[in-house]
Design a protein around this motif. Structure first.
Motif, PDB file in Angstrom:
ATOM      1  N   ARG B  25      34.771  89.230   7.623  1.00  0.00           N
ATOM      2  CA  ARG B  25      36.219  88.972   7.534  1.00  0.00           C
ATOM      3  C   ARG B  25      37.005  90.285   7.485  1.00  0.00           C
ATOM      4  O   ARG B  25      38.010  90.443   8.171  1.00  0.00           O
ATOM      5  CB  ARG B  25      36.532  88.121   6.297  1.00  0.00           C
ATOM      6  CG  ARG B  25      36.265  86.634   6.527  1.00  0.00           C
ATOM      7  CD  ARG B  25      36.904  85.791   5.439  1.00  0.00           C
ATOM      8  NE  ARG B  25      36.327  86.093   4.140  1.00  0.00           N
ATOM      9  CZ  ARG B  25      35.308  85.423   3.599  1.00  0.00           C
ATOM     10  NH1 ARG B  25      34.767  84.402   4.250  1.00  0.00           N
ATOM     11  NH2 ARG B  25      34.829  85.745   2.432  1.00  0.00           N
ATOM     12  N   GLU B  26      36.521  91.224   6.690  1.00  0.00           N
ATOM     13  CA  GLU B  26      37.211  92.517   6.587  1.00  0.00           C
ATOM     14  C   GLU B  26      37.190  93.266   7.913  1.00  0.00           C
ATOM     15  O   GLU B  26      38.186  93.841   8.329  1.00  0.00           O
ATOM     16  CB  GLU B  26      36.554  93.379   5.506  1.00  0.00           C
ATOM     17  CG  GLU B  26      36.871  92.900   4.096  1.00  0.00           C
ATOM     18  CD  GLU B  26      36.026  93.616   3.041  1.00  0.00           C
ATOM     19  OE1 GLU B  26      36.096  93.213   1.878  1.00  0.00           O
ATOM     20  OE2 GLU B  26      35.278  94.572   3.400  1.00  0.00           O
ATOM     21  N   ALA B  29      39.507  91.808  10.476  1.00  0.00           N
ATOM     22  CA  ALA B  29      40.918  92.088  10.178  1.00  0.00           C
ATOM     23  C   ALA B  29      41.317  93.500  10.608  1.00  0.00           C
ATOM     24  O   ALA B  29      42.478  93.755  10.889  1.00  0.00           O
ATOM     25  CB  ALA B  29      41.174  91.892   8.689  1.00  0.00           C
ATOM     26  N   ARG B  30      40.349  94.401  10.671  1.00  0.00           N
ATOM     27  CA  ARG B  30      40.680  95.818  10.884  1.00  0.00           C
ATOM     28  C   ARG B  30      40.234  96.390  12.205  1.00  0.00           C
ATOM     29  O   ARG B  30      40.696  97.444  12.622  1.00  0.00           O
ATOM     30  CB  ARG B  30      40.019  96.655   9.784  1.00  0.00           C
ATOM     31  CG  ARG B  30      40.764  96.527   8.477  1.00  0.00           C
ATOM     32  CD  ARG B  30      39.964  97.119   7.337  1.00  0.00           C
ATOM     33  NE  ARG B  30      40.243  96.373   6.122  1.00  0.00           N
ATOM     34  CZ  ARG B  30      39.650  96.574   4.957  1.00  0.00           C
ATOM     35  NH1 ARG B  30      38.733  97.523   4.854  1.00  0.00           N
ATOM     36  NH2 ARG B  30      39.959  95.854   3.902  1.00  0.00           N
ATOM     37  N   ARG B  33      37.422  93.186  17.949  1.00  0.00           N
ATOM     38  CA  ARG B  33      36.290  92.262  17.903  1.00  0.00           C
ATOM     39  C   ARG B  33      35.053  92.819  18.616  1.00  0.00           C
ATOM     40  O   ARG B  33      33.922  92.652  18.143  1.00  0.00           O
ATOM     41  CB  ARG B  33      36.741  90.990  18.594  1.00  0.00           C
ATOM     42  CG  ARG B  33      35.758  89.899  18.543  1.00  0.00           C
ATOM     43  CD  ARG B  33      36.411  88.627  19.027  1.00  0.00           C
ATOM     44  NE  ARG B  33      35.854  87.518  18.339  1.00  0.00           N
ATOM     45  CZ  ARG B  33      36.170  87.159  17.123  1.00  0.00           C
ATOM     46  NH1 ARG B  33      37.095  87.802  16.460  1.00  0.00           N
ATOM     47  NH2 ARG B  33      35.587  86.145  16.551  1.00  0.00           N
ATOM     48  N   ARG B  70      35.954  79.585   6.988  1.00  0.00           N
ATOM     49  CA  ARG B  70      37.376  79.872   6.756  1.00  0.00           C
ATOM     50  C   ARG B  70      38.224  78.623   6.901  1.00  0.00           C
ATOM     51  O   ARG B  70      39.350  78.575   6.415  1.00  0.00           O
ATOM     52  CB  ARG B  70      37.864  80.934   7.748  1.00  0.00           C
ATOM     53  CG  ARG B  70      37.238  82.267   7.470  1.00  0.00           C
ATOM     54  CD  ARG B  70      37.615  83.263   8.509  1.00  0.00           C
ATOM     55  NE  ARG B  70      38.911  83.859   8.231  1.00  0.00           N
ATOM     56  CZ  ARG B  70      39.352  84.944   8.860  1.00  0.00           C
ATOM     57  NH1 ARG B  70      38.629  85.511   9.790  1.00  0.00           N
ATOM     58  NH2 ARG B  70      40.524  85.445   8.559  1.00  0.00           N
ATOM     59  N   ALA B 102      44.993  83.367  14.696  1.00  0.00           N
ATOM     60  CA  ALA B 102      43.756  83.343  13.905  1.00  0.00           C
ATOM     61  C   ALA B 102      43.044  81.997  14.050  1.00  0.00           C
ATOM     62  O   ALA B 102      41.822  81.939  14.145  1.00  0.00           O
ATOM     63  CB  ALA B 102      44.071  83.621  12.434  1.00  0.00           C
TER      64      ALA B 102
END
Lengths: 200, 200
Positions: B25-26, B29-30, B33, B70, B102
């Motif tokens: 997940r982290e 987010a950063r 992909r 999620r 998302a």
């Protein structure tokens, strides 16, 4: 992107598209998906890799475009003389095709890209087929659901189940169709009798 | 695969799963992909890459597992005193979440793998939420659709439109709900009045 604009038939653009699509289809039939690359496709289609990159952007976009093209219907829905029976037969075939291994892979390819143009094209093909059946109902004076009702209450539940649940069987599809039929529409049995009588 | 079996809370298996999910997940987010790899995930989660390969098979399966997790609902649907209004509010939120960037990415991750376990899990979460609303209707003596009717005639058309067509708006969702309500169910206006009167 040019590839979606239905290039002038016979022109260079159309020939490149046909050659590249053909190469992709042949390679997907014979090779592991992970081994299919743009340089190999270019070689097989006898175009330069940069032609493919310029036109499709990347491999995933190209696969989505090929998948959408494969979903383009080649024939009109079977004509039985009863629009309701046409719908039942067509919807069963749709569910079979979409839930097959090849069908699922095409759906995955179409949904794998963030651009929704190919997904809309795919839905457009479905609507095109249903429009033919709706028009037949009108000609034949059969009470019939609208195209939107068919998309929402027959096609959508079939597709949802294929993607997220158990594959729908023909009884389930029959139930969806019964439910979406307007009051006063002939039952399948009546419809069948009508066909026999009219000999259509 | 162990990851789907809801490992014993607090056990090593659960801790590994939590650490790996958190790392994914982290990173998503950063990072881009395409730059997310199993060795990098392993490093961040402080496990060996082989732990991840053993448990999830490959990156795509891991991403599908994380995406399904999620989608697990954290709270019950909002309670307004009217099951119909609960349904309207919940369905609008569902459409918003699933059609967001998302949400679409999560759906793509779930559908990208040929194994359908995560897709069924995702549909299971939706059904779990709807079951709560159906139970409220029963308690409150409201005429209400069945869970299957809600899945087929409200959720499926919303999801189909998100994937293949235009994103549905709240008027469209309202129309689906009106249509699936049994005869004799209170209209939204009546329902609203009931809430005011009861003060619930």
């Amino acid at each position: 992107m040019v590839s979606r604009e239905n290039p002038r038939p016979g022109g260079r653009s159309a020939r490149v598209q046909a050659a590249v699509h053909q190469a992709v289809r042949e390679m997907l039939a014979r090779m592991e998906r992970a081994d299919v690359t743009i340089p190999l496709i270019a070689q097989r289609a006898n175009v330069t890799p940069s032609t493919i990159y310029r036109r499709w952007g990347d491999l995933q976009e190209l696969l989505a475009d090929v998948a959408a093209s494969r979903l383009q219907p080649e024939t009109e829905p079977l004509k039985t003389g009863s629009a309701r029976m046409d719908l039942q037969a067509w919807a069963e075939q749709y569910a079979d095709e979409m839930s097959s291994g090849a069908g699922r892979q095409m759906i995955r390819d179409i949904l794998a890209v963030s651009d929704t143009a190919n997904a809309e094209k795919c839905s457009g093909y479905t609507q095109q087929q249903l429009r033919v059946i709706v028009a037949r109902a009108e000609e034949q004076g059969e009470a019939f659901p609208t195209l939107t009702e068919l998309m929402d209450f027959v096609i959508s539940p079939i597709m949802y189940r294929i993607l997220f649940d158990q594959v729908p069987n023909s009884d389930y599809i029959h139930g969806l169709i019964s439910r979406v039929m307007p009051k006063g529409a002939p039952s399948p049995e009546t419809a069948e009798a009508t066909v026999d009588v009219s000999g259509a």
